[in-house]
Motif scaffolding. Structure first.
Motif, short mmCIF file in Angstrom:
data_model
loop_
_atom_site.label_atom_id
_atom_site.label_comp_id
_atom_site.label_asym_id
_atom_site.label_seq_id
_atom_site.Cartn_x
_atom_site.Cartn_y
_atom_site.Cartn_z
N TYR A 1 9.33 -3.34 -8.23
CA TYR A 1 7.95 -2.84 -8.05
C TYR A 1 7.83 -1.41 -8.58
CZ TYR A 1 3.40 -2.88 -5.69
OH TYR A 1 2.05 -2.87 -5.41
N LEU A 2 8.82 -0.58 -8.24
CA LEU A 2 8.76 0.83 -8.63
C LEU A 2 9.31 1.05 -10.05
CD1 LEU A 2 9.99 2.57 -5.34
CD2 LEU A 2 7.61 2.27 -6.10
N GLY A 3 10.03 0.05 -10.56
CA GLY A 3 10.60 0.19 -11.90
C GLY A 3 11.73 1.19 -11.95
N ARG A 4 12.46 1.35 -10.85
CA ARG A 4 13.59 2.29 -10.83
C ARG A 4 14.53 1.94 -9.69
NH1 ARG A 4 11.00 7.66 -10.72
NH2 ARG A 4 13.07 8.46 -10.36
N GLN A 5 15.77 2.39 -9.83
CA GLN A 5 16.73 2.24 -8.72
C GLN A 5 16.32 3.17 -7.59
OE1 GLN A 5 20.53 3.06 -10.74
NE2 GLN A 5 21.32 1.22 -9.77
N ILE A 6 16.60 2.76 -6.36
CA ILE A 6 16.39 3.66 -5.23
C ILE A 6 17.75 3.98 -4.60
CG2 ILE A 6 14.04 2.90 -4.72
CD1 ILE A 6 15.24 1.24 -2.37
N LEU A 7 17.74 5.03 -3.78
CA LEU A 7 18.91 5.38 -2.99
C LEU A 7 18.63 5.00 -1.55
CD1 LEU A 7 19.07 7.37 -5.48
CD2 LEU A 7 20.13 8.99 -3.92
N LEU A 8 19.61 4.42 -0.87
CA LEU A 8 19.49 4.14 0.55
C LEU A 8 20.43 5.04 1.33
CD1 LEU A 8 19.25 0.24 0.80
CD2 LEU A 8 17.41 1.93 1.05
N ASP B 1 0.85 -1.20 0.00
CA ASP B 1 0.00 0.00 0.00
C ASP B 1 0.88 1.24 0.00
OD1 ASP B 1 -2.29 -1.45 0.02
OD2 ASP B 1 -2.64 -1.28 2.18
N TYR B 2 1.90 1.19 0.83
CA TYR B 2 2.83 2.32 0.89
C TYR B 2 3.53 2.50 -0.46
CZ TYR B 2 6.87 5.18 1.93
OH TYR B 2 7.83 6.17 1.88
N LEU B 3 3.98 1.40 -1.03
CA LEU B 3 4.69 1.50 -2.32
C LEU B 3 3.78 2.03 -3.42
CD1 LEU B 3 6.87 -1.75 -2.27
CD2 LEU B 3 7.61 0.60 -1.80
N ASP B 4 2.49 1.66 -3.36
CA ASP B 4 1.54 2.19 -4.35
C ASP B 4 1.37 3.70 -4.20
OD1 ASP B 4 1.15 -0.30 -5.45
OD2 ASP B 4 -0.68 -0.73 -4.30
N ARG B 5 1.28 4.14 -2.94
CA ARG B 5 1.13 5.59 -2.72
C ARG B 5 2.41 6.33 -3.14
NH1 ARG B 5 0.08 6.61 2.96
NH2 ARG B 5 0.67 4.46 3.33
N LEU B 6 3.54 5.68 -2.88
CA LEU B 6 4.82 6.27 -3.29
C LEU B 6 4.86 6.40 -4.83
CD1 LEU B 6 7.56 7.20 -2.07
CD2 LEU B 6 8.41 4.90 -2.52
N GLN B 7 4.41 5.35 -5.49
CA GLN B 7 4.43 5.35 -6.96
C GLN B 7 3.52 6.45 -7.52
OE1 GLN B 7 6.32 4.67 -9.36
NE2 GLN B 7 5.95 2.57 -9.97
N GLN B 8 2.36 6.64 -6.88
CA GLN B 8 1.46 7.72 -7.33
C GLN B 8 2.14 9.08 -7.21
OE1 GLN B 8 -2.23 7.57 -5.13
NE2 GLN B 8 -2.68 5.51 -5.87
N LEU B 9 2.85 9.25 -6.10
CA LEU B 9 3.53 10.53 -5.89
C LEU B 9 4.68 10.70 -6.89
CD1 LEU B 9 3.46 13.05 -4.04
CD2 LEU B 9 5.19 11.92 -2.62
N ILE B 10 5.38 9.60 -7.17
CA ILE B 10 6.46 9.64 -8.17
C ILE B 10 5.90 10.11 -9.51
CG2 ILE B 10 7.99 8.17 -9.56
CD1 ILE B 10 8.44 6.48 -6.97
#
Ligand SMILES: [Fe+2]
Length: 281
Positions: A137-144, A80-89
């Motif tokens: 899931y997000l289709g992109r690299q992330i930074l940690l 759910d969080y990742l979906d909301r993150l994707q919408q914001l992206i």
């Protein structure tokens, strides 16, 4: 492990976008190359925050920074969080998206804190698996981002920087190096912060955080409520010497000063980075 490392050219020097400065940013267009926005603040259905987000986005590149991915937790990934993150992206079209190398809760409990992990092979394998799944899931690299810490685990087998490096290389993710967090942890756990920098792979660092902190005479707490101190500037200079021209921003979350003060502090970072690079060359 992928052989290709894909950091982007540096975005320059940025600031965290804060509510107190919304109006002034739009009115004065300060000399800031980009802003970092806290993802969770904009995961809403409407209202003032999104209004300002969109207006600032029209004028500046943005990067998104989150605190809720809990990439180290043993709880299932929160889709759910990742979906909301994707919408914001999709709304923001950020240059990149970051979160922290930490866990924030388990079994439905949120600790509201960024907790460090034990530096073990088991934890590396666990986090790598989750980063790969999030990136898929997000289709992109992330930074940690490396977090500051006040506790260590007796089960840890390697230094924090080795843990960070192994995860970045095996998951093929990028790093947001928080220089203040390295300084805070080096004080609290008595290691040499230059050893930390030396252990982080050149080419994986896409962004640097600078911040101030509080010192109670014993522990240093990562409060982001003061100007940057001299030892952190010195460590930043060493980081620029090692990692080159990396997008740098100042995090200020409390005791927020006038925008002009942060722009001035950012100028100090700009000048120091220029000097350090010239010296290194
Ligand atoms: Fe940070």
């Amino acid at each position: 492990m992928s052989g290709e490392i894909s950091t982007q050219p540096s975005l320059g020097f940025g600031l965290g976008l804060r509510v107190d400065h919304y109006e002034q940013v739009l009115r004065d267009r300060p000399k800031v190359d980009w802003f970092e926005v806290l993802s969770e603040n904009y995961m809403v259905d409407g209202g003032k925050a999104l209004y300002y987000l969109d207006r600032v986005r029209e004028n500046y590149p943005l990067v998104m920074h989150g605190v809720s991915m809990s990439i180290g937790s043993t709880a299932p990934l929160d889709t759910d969080y990742l979906d909301r993150l994707q919408q914001l992206i999709e709304r923001v079209e950020p240059e990149w998206v970051s979160d922290h190398l930490c866990w924030t809760g388990v079994a439905g409990q949120n600790l509201h804190d960024l907790m460090p992990l034990p530096y073990t092979e088991e934890a590396i394998a666990h986090v790598v698996d989750r980063v790969l799944r999030v990136q898929d899931y997000l289709g992109r690299q992330i930074l940690l981002e490396n977090v500051s810490s006040y506790v260590t685990y007796t089960t840890s087998q390697i230094p924090e920087w080795e843990f960070l490096r192994e995860i970045a290389e095996r998951a093929d993710c990028l790093l947001l190096l928080d220089v203040n967090n390295i300084y805070v942890s080096s004080h609290n756990h008595a290691f040499d912060p230059l050893d930390y920098l030396d252990g982080v792979p050149v080419g994986r660092v896409q962004q640097i955080h600078l911040a101030g902190h509080s010192h109670d005479g014993h522990l240093i707490i990562d409060t982001h409520d003061h100007p940057i101190v001299d030892p952190v500037w010195a460590l930043y200079s060493a980081a620029v010497t090692r990692f080159g021209d990396v997008a740098t921003m100042i995090e200020r979350d409390d005791n927020i000063p006038p925008l002009v003060d942060l722009v001035d502090e950012l100028e100090v970072a700009r000048a120091l980075a220029r000097q350090s690079r010239a010296h290194a060359a």
